[in-house]
Design an enzyme around this catalytic site. Structure first.
Site, PDB file in Angstrom:
ATOM      1  CG  ASN A  39      -0.486  -0.231   2.515  1.00 65.63           C
ATOM      2  OD1 ASN A  39       0.536  -0.896   2.695  1.00 65.63           O
ATOM      3  ND2 ASN A  39      -1.150   0.313   3.518  1.00 65.63           N
ATOM      4  CD  GLU A  52      -5.589  -5.840  -0.751  1.00 67.60           C
ATOM      5  OE1 GLU A  52      -4.978  -4.748  -0.734  1.00 67.60           O
ATOM      6  OE2 GLU A  52      -6.282  -6.240   0.194  1.00 67.60           O
TER       7      GLU A  52
HETATM    8  N1  THU Z   1      -5.216  -1.270   2.846  1.00 71.80           N
HETATM    9  C1  THU Z   1      -4.671  -2.167   1.962  1.00 71.80           C
HETATM   10  O1  THU Z   1      -3.606  -1.916   1.380  1.00 71.80           O
HETATM   11  N2  THU Z   1      -5.318  -3.341   1.766  1.00 71.80           N
HETATM   12  C2  THU Z   1      -6.403  -3.748   2.467  1.00 71.80           C
HETATM   13  O2  THU Z   1      -6.861  -4.866   2.252  1.00 71.80           O
HETATM   14  C3  THU Z   1      -7.029  -2.856   3.460  1.00 71.80           C
HETATM   15  C4  THU Z   1      -6.475  -1.478   3.521  1.00 71.80           C
HETATM   16  C5  THU Z   1      -4.473  -0.038   3.125  1.00 71.80           C
HETATM   17  C6  THU Z   1      -5.043   1.263   2.632  1.00 71.80           C
HETATM   18  C7  THU Z   1      -4.366   2.258   3.575  1.00 71.80           C
HETATM   19  O3  THU Z   1      -3.062   2.529   3.106  1.00 71.80           O
HETATM   20  C8  THU Z   1      -4.225   1.495   4.880  1.00 71.80           C
HETATM   21  O4  THU Z   1      -4.338   0.108   4.529  1.00 71.80           O
HETATM   22  C9  THU Z   1      -5.266   1.843   5.921  1.00 71.80           C
HETATM   23  O5  THU Z   1      -6.532   1.743   5.421  1.00 71.80           O
END
Ligand code: THU
Length: 133
Positions: A39, A52
């Protein structure tokens, strides 16, 4: 397990100065390659890209196709295996073949196996554009 270790490696590349919540995703391909995603956040919060979608967009950007995908694994430091957000479920549903195992995991090594239809029943897929375009 190799795929969980790879997802943990992917997670290390997260850029999360705002949430401090690191997520890693890895996609195993038929040729044995693992495509990683993490992320990536931004000072303009809504522009954050989840792990993802980072992994899937990287895979397609490198010229791979959905037919190359064997499985996807996602990991975060959560009490229960991490659960993808709604936006990612929509993207997974279109870019990952039906029936592909999607492993949701946490750092404790708990793993839940699911698939694109389990994650998003009744998905929007009515717009049949030219998928080769
Ligand atoms: N996030 C993801 O990368 N994948 C997930 O399945 C849930 C949320 C990230 C988005 C943001 O950077 C952080 O987690 C908090 O929401």
């Amino acid at each position: 397990m190799k795929h969980l270790d790879e997802a943990k490696k992917a997670r290390k590349n997260a850029y999360v100065p705002y949430s401090h919540f690191k997520v890693g995703a890895t996609i195993l391909l038929k040729d044995g390659t693992y495509v990683h995603g993490a992320n990536i956040e931004n000072a303009a919060y809504p522009l954050a890209n989840c792990a993802e979608r980072s992994a899937l967009f990287s895979l397609y950007s490198q010229g791979y196709k959905k037919e190359d995908i064997v499985s996807m694994t996602i990991v975060a430091d959560t009490d229960h295996p991490v659960s993808p957000c709604g936006a990612c479920r929509q993207v997974i549903h279109e870019l990952v073949p039906k029936g592909t195992p999607i492993y949701l995991a946490n750092l404790k090594g708990e793993i839940k196996e699911t698939d694109p239809d389990d994650l998003l029943p009744y998905a929007f897929e009515e717009f049949e554009g030219d998928k080769d375009a």
